[in-house]
Design an enzyme around this catalytic site. Structure first.
Site, PDB file in Angstrom:
ATOM      1  CB  CYS A 165      -4.883   6.241  10.390  1.00 24.07           C
ATOM      2  SG  CYS A 165      -5.283   4.804   9.398  1.00 24.07           S
ATOM      3  CE  LYS A 173      -1.804   1.777   4.056  1.00 20.91           C
ATOM      4  NZ  LYS A 173      -1.686   3.211   4.307  1.00 20.91           N
ATOM      5  CG  ASN A 174       2.063   2.857   3.542  1.00 16.98           C
ATOM      6  OD1 ASN A 174       0.932   3.233   3.230  1.00 16.98           O
ATOM      7  ND2 ASN A 174       2.397   2.550   4.791  1.00 16.98           N
ATOM      8  NE  ARG A 179      -0.453  10.452  10.363  1.00 20.46           N
ATOM      9  CZ  ARG A 179      -0.867   9.488   9.557  1.00 20.46           C
ATOM     10  NH1 ARG A 179      -2.136   9.144   9.529  1.00 20.46           N
ATOM     11  NH2 ARG A 179      -0.013   8.865   8.758  1.00 20.46           N
ATOM     12  NE  ARG A 187      -7.391   4.870   4.469  1.00 20.48           N
ATOM     13  CZ  ARG A 187      -6.498   5.218   5.378  1.00 20.48           C
ATOM     14  NH1 ARG A 187      -6.853   5.360   6.632  1.00 20.48           N
ATOM     15  NH2 ARG A 187      -5.253   5.451   5.046  1.00 20.48           N
ATOM     16  CG  ASP A 201       2.288   1.170   9.570  1.00 13.84           C
ATOM     17  OD1 ASP A 201       1.920   2.067  10.351  1.00 13.84           O
ATOM     18  OD2 ASP A 201       2.693   1.410   8.419  1.00 13.84           O
TER      19      ASP A 201
HETATM   20  N1  EPU Z   1       5.992  14.205  11.356  1.00 11.14           N
HETATM   21  C1  EPU Z   1       6.178  15.526  11.685  1.00 11.14           C
HETATM   22  N2  EPU Z   1       6.221  16.444  10.662  1.00 11.14           N
HETATM   23  C2  EPU Z   1       6.086  16.093   9.368  1.00 11.14           C
HETATM   24  C3  EPU Z   1       5.896  14.740   9.033  1.00 11.14           C
HETATM   25  C4  EPU Z   1       5.846  13.810  10.053  1.00 11.14           C
HETATM   26  O1  EPU Z   1       6.309  15.883  12.856  1.00 11.14           O
HETATM   27  O2  EPU Z   1       6.119  16.981   8.510  1.00 11.14           O
HETATM   28  C5  EPU Z   1       5.945  13.214  12.433  1.00 11.14           C
HETATM   29  C6  EPU Z   1       4.633  12.447  12.485  1.00 11.14           C
HETATM   30  O3  EPU Z   1       3.642  13.167  13.210  1.00 11.14           O
HETATM   31  C7  EPU Z   1       5.036  11.161  13.168  1.00 11.14           C
HETATM   32  C8  EPU Z   1       6.458  10.937  12.646  1.00 11.14           C
HETATM   33  O4  EPU Z   1       6.907  12.208  12.164  1.00 11.14           O
HETATM   34  O5  EPU Z   1       5.091  11.355  14.544  1.00 11.14           O
HETATM   35  C9  EPU Z   1       6.569   9.956  11.518  1.00 11.14           C
HETATM   36  O6  EPU Z   1       5.635  10.286  10.497  1.00 11.14           O
HETATM   37  P1  EPU Z   1       5.876   9.830   8.985  1.00 11.14           P
HETATM   38  O7  EPU Z   1       5.954  11.041   8.150  1.00 11.14           O
HETATM   39  O8  EPU Z   1       6.989   8.859   8.952  1.00 11.14           O
HETATM   40  O9  EPU Z   1       4.526   9.059   8.698  1.00 11.14           O
HETATM   41  P2  EPU Z   1       3.535   9.276   7.498  1.00 11.14           P
HETATM   42  O10 EPU Z   1       4.275   9.551   6.241  1.00 11.14           O
HETATM   43  O11 EPU Z   1       2.469  10.212   7.923  1.00 11.14           O
HETATM   44  C10 EPU Z   1       3.667   6.787   6.769  1.00 11.14           C
HETATM   45  C11 EPU Z   1       2.675   5.695   6.493  1.00 11.14           C
HETATM   46  C12 EPU Z   1       2.044   5.242   7.792  1.00 11.14           C
HETATM   47  C13 EPU Z   1       3.158   4.728   8.703  1.00 11.14           C
HETATM   48  C14 EPU Z   1       4.225   5.822   8.901  1.00 11.14           C
HETATM   49  C15 EPU Z   1       5.420   5.356   9.703  1.00 11.14           C
HETATM   50  C16 EPU Z   1       1.907   6.234   4.298  1.00 11.14           C
HETATM   51  C17 EPU Z   1       0.814   6.719   3.430  1.00 11.14           C
HETATM   52  N3  EPU Z   1       1.664   6.215   5.602  1.00 11.14           N
HETATM   53  O12 EPU Z   1       2.922   7.830   7.388  1.00 11.14           O
HETATM   54  O13 EPU Z   1       1.200   4.178   7.453  1.00 11.14           O
HETATM   55  O14 EPU Z   1       2.616   4.414   9.960  1.00 11.14           O
HETATM   56  O15 EPU Z   1       4.693   6.272   7.615  1.00 11.14           O
HETATM   57  O16 EPU Z   1       6.021   4.257   9.115  1.00 11.14           O
HETATM   58  O17 EPU Z   1       2.969   5.842   3.822  1.00 11.14           O
HETATM   59  C18 EPU Z   1      -0.510   2.640   7.875  1.00 11.14           C
HETATM   60  O18 EPU Z   1      -0.171   2.082   6.802  1.00 11.14           O
HETATM   61  O19 EPU Z   1      -1.327   2.131   8.681  1.00 11.14           O
HETATM   62  C19 EPU Z   1       0.064   3.939   8.200  1.00 11.14           C
HETATM   63  C20 EPU Z   1      -0.433   4.747   9.128  1.00 11.14           C
END
Ligand code: EPU
Length: 429
Positions: A117, A22-23, A122, A397, A305
């Site tokens: 989610c 997915k990601n 975030r 999803r 995850d």
């Molecule tokens: N963060 C910030 N600022 C930013 C971006 C992120 O503070 O600008 C923080 C977030 O709040 C969090 C941490 O950094 O505390 C990590 O966030 P990250 O950006 O790594 O996560 P994401 O890109 O929002 C993706 C996956 C998530 C997965 C996380 C961590 C996608 C679409 N989503 O989220 O997937 O949990 O990386 O590996 O790729 C899931 O599949 O269930 C899911 C939630």
């Protein structure tokens, strides 16, 4: 609104094929906007987040054709629109990848603030920081993020924290920028590497993906390509935990065992028996599991995850397990529901303490987010009696045909549609 009904207590047995990640898919599909020709993407998972991505692409003018159930032909040469409305973007986090790709391709993008989610705060500050460093200006007004640049120029980007999303957006936004972009403190997840491989296949010059320093040298022209998405590490891990939790014997096909190491090693530690092959794994459950502690961390640490699914398994282990959530503020929204099934869990901030119990019992439960849903399914498969799981749209999803795949492994799980009248009463109260 559909729900899953599980009659628990059956051991999972047999083979399951893992779908594309997915990601990775939700990054690679928008990245096709950069291609100079047609892209044929294989191993695309049939999940709602992919459907939304494809709807967005169509909305802005792409031609999308389904060649078979997991192969999609994407032609983005007629895309003209660079605005994605709230109604389309609000359902998923990854809609923000359209910011990076459209900025790169058209020097402009306007996308609703992302949904996805509810895992606590975030922010997107690291994304906007990287767009700004490349020379773009941005505004956030009326729920829309708008970015524009006269010209993008290679630069050095140091992320204040390790972030998957901003690392992906930094790669997407810099592939055409003039000169060299160096992304430091980059995330290293397998889907980061998969996106870099896709971008390199269509003509980008990216080195170092999978390490914490990624170097992107801007190139001007891109071509189309055929590309196959990697298997979903989290879907695989979920079936591994489900096999172990039900004391079953399941072979999981179409996986990259290296991507599963943090999950494999925890499962082995608590007692599961695992055999590894080139692109499959066999998981044999045991009668009782040892307690353990785990802390979620960026890759190659234990993935956040997989934390909710492991929690479901550990509710039935011997002794006290401690789970520490190291990525998100609020990833324990499944705990109240597991308690309804007899689990003994207490949460203090980012730490959950699980006292193993003898048995779980089926109950009506509600899904709060994607992996919370997977956790409740695993609990339902182990519980005595009937578990009715509502709000399964969160599960759909990110998991392809989970009920069908589990049924093929011997689970007693069905998907039911609530009659409209009941549904409207349920929504009204
Ligand atoms: N963060 C910030 N600022 C930013 C971006 C992120 O503070 O600008 C923080 C977030 O709040 C969090 C941490 O950094 O505390 C990590 O966030 P990250 O950006 O790594 O996560 P994401 O890109 O929002 C993706 C996956 C998530 C997965 C996380 C961590 C996608 C679409 N989503 O989220 O997937 O949990 O990386 O590996 O790729 C899931 O599949 O269930 C899911 C939630």
């Amino acid at each position: 609104m559909d729900k899953f009904i599980i009659n628990g207590g059956r051991k999972l047995r047999g083979n399951v094929n893992i779908s594309g990640a997915k990601n990775a898919a939700v990054a690679i599909i928008p990245a096709a906007i950069l291609a100079g020709g047609v892209c044929v993407i294989e191993n695309v998972p049939q999940i709602n987040d992919v459907t939304i991505d494809l709807q967005i692409l169509r909305h802005i003018g792409a031609d999308i054709r389904l060649l078979d159930k997991s192969t999609i032909r994407i032609d983005t040469k007629h895309i003209r629109d660079t605005a994605i409305p709230y109604e389309m973007a609000r359902h998923m986090r990854a809609s923000y990848y359209f910011l990076g790709t459209m900025l790169s391709k058209f020097n402009h993008a306007k996308v609703s603030m992302p949904g996805g989610c509810d895992l606590g705060d975030r922010p997107i500050d690291q994304h906007t920081k990287c767009f700004k460093a490349l020379g773009a200006d941005y505004t956030i007004e009326h729920g829309m993020v708008e970015i524009a640049a006269d010209k993008l120029t290679g630069t050095q980007i140091y992320f204040d924290k390790v972030t998957v999303g901003a690392t992906i957006n930094a790669m997407l936004a810099s592939v055409k920028a003039e000169g060299l972009t160096i992304i430091e403190n980059a995330a290293k997840e397998p889907h980061i590497v998969d996106l870099a491989n896709f971008l390199n296949t269509i003509g980008a010059d990216i080195m170092g993906a999978g390490t914490d320093v990624i170097k992107v040298r801007g190139v001007k022209t891109f071509k189309g390509a055929d590309y196959s998405i990697i298997p979903d590490q989290i879907e695989a891990g979920t079936y591994m935990v489900a096999a172990a939790a039900t004391k079953g014997d399941v072979t999981i096909n179409n996986v990259i065992p290296k991507h599963l190491e943090p999950i494999t090693s925890k499962l082995r530690k608590i007692g599961a028996v695992i055999e590894e092959f080139d692109d499959s794994m066999r998981i044999m459950g045991v009668d009782s599991y040892e307690r353990t502690n785990l802390k979620t961390m960026p890759h190659p640490g234990f993935p956040t995850d997989m934390q909710p699914q492991f929690a479901a398994l550990l509710t039935l282990a011997k002794g006290t397990s401690i789970l520490t959530e190291g990525i998100f503020d609020n990833r324990f929204r499944y705990v109240d529901e597991l308690r309804r099934m007899g689990a003994d869990i207490s949460v203090d901030g980012k730490v959950a303490v699980i006292e193993g119990v003898e048995r779980l019992t089926g109950a009506p439960v509600k899904v709060a987010d994607l992996r919370a849903g997977a956790s409740l399914i695993i609990a339902g498969l182990c519980a005595d009696g009937i578990t009715e799981i509502e709000e399964i749209q969160h599960i759909e999803r990110g998991y392809e045909n989970m009920d069908l795949k589990l049924r093929a492994l011997g689970a007693d799980i069905v998907k039911r549609k609530l009659p409209d009248a009941i549904e409207s009463i349920a929504t009204a109260i």
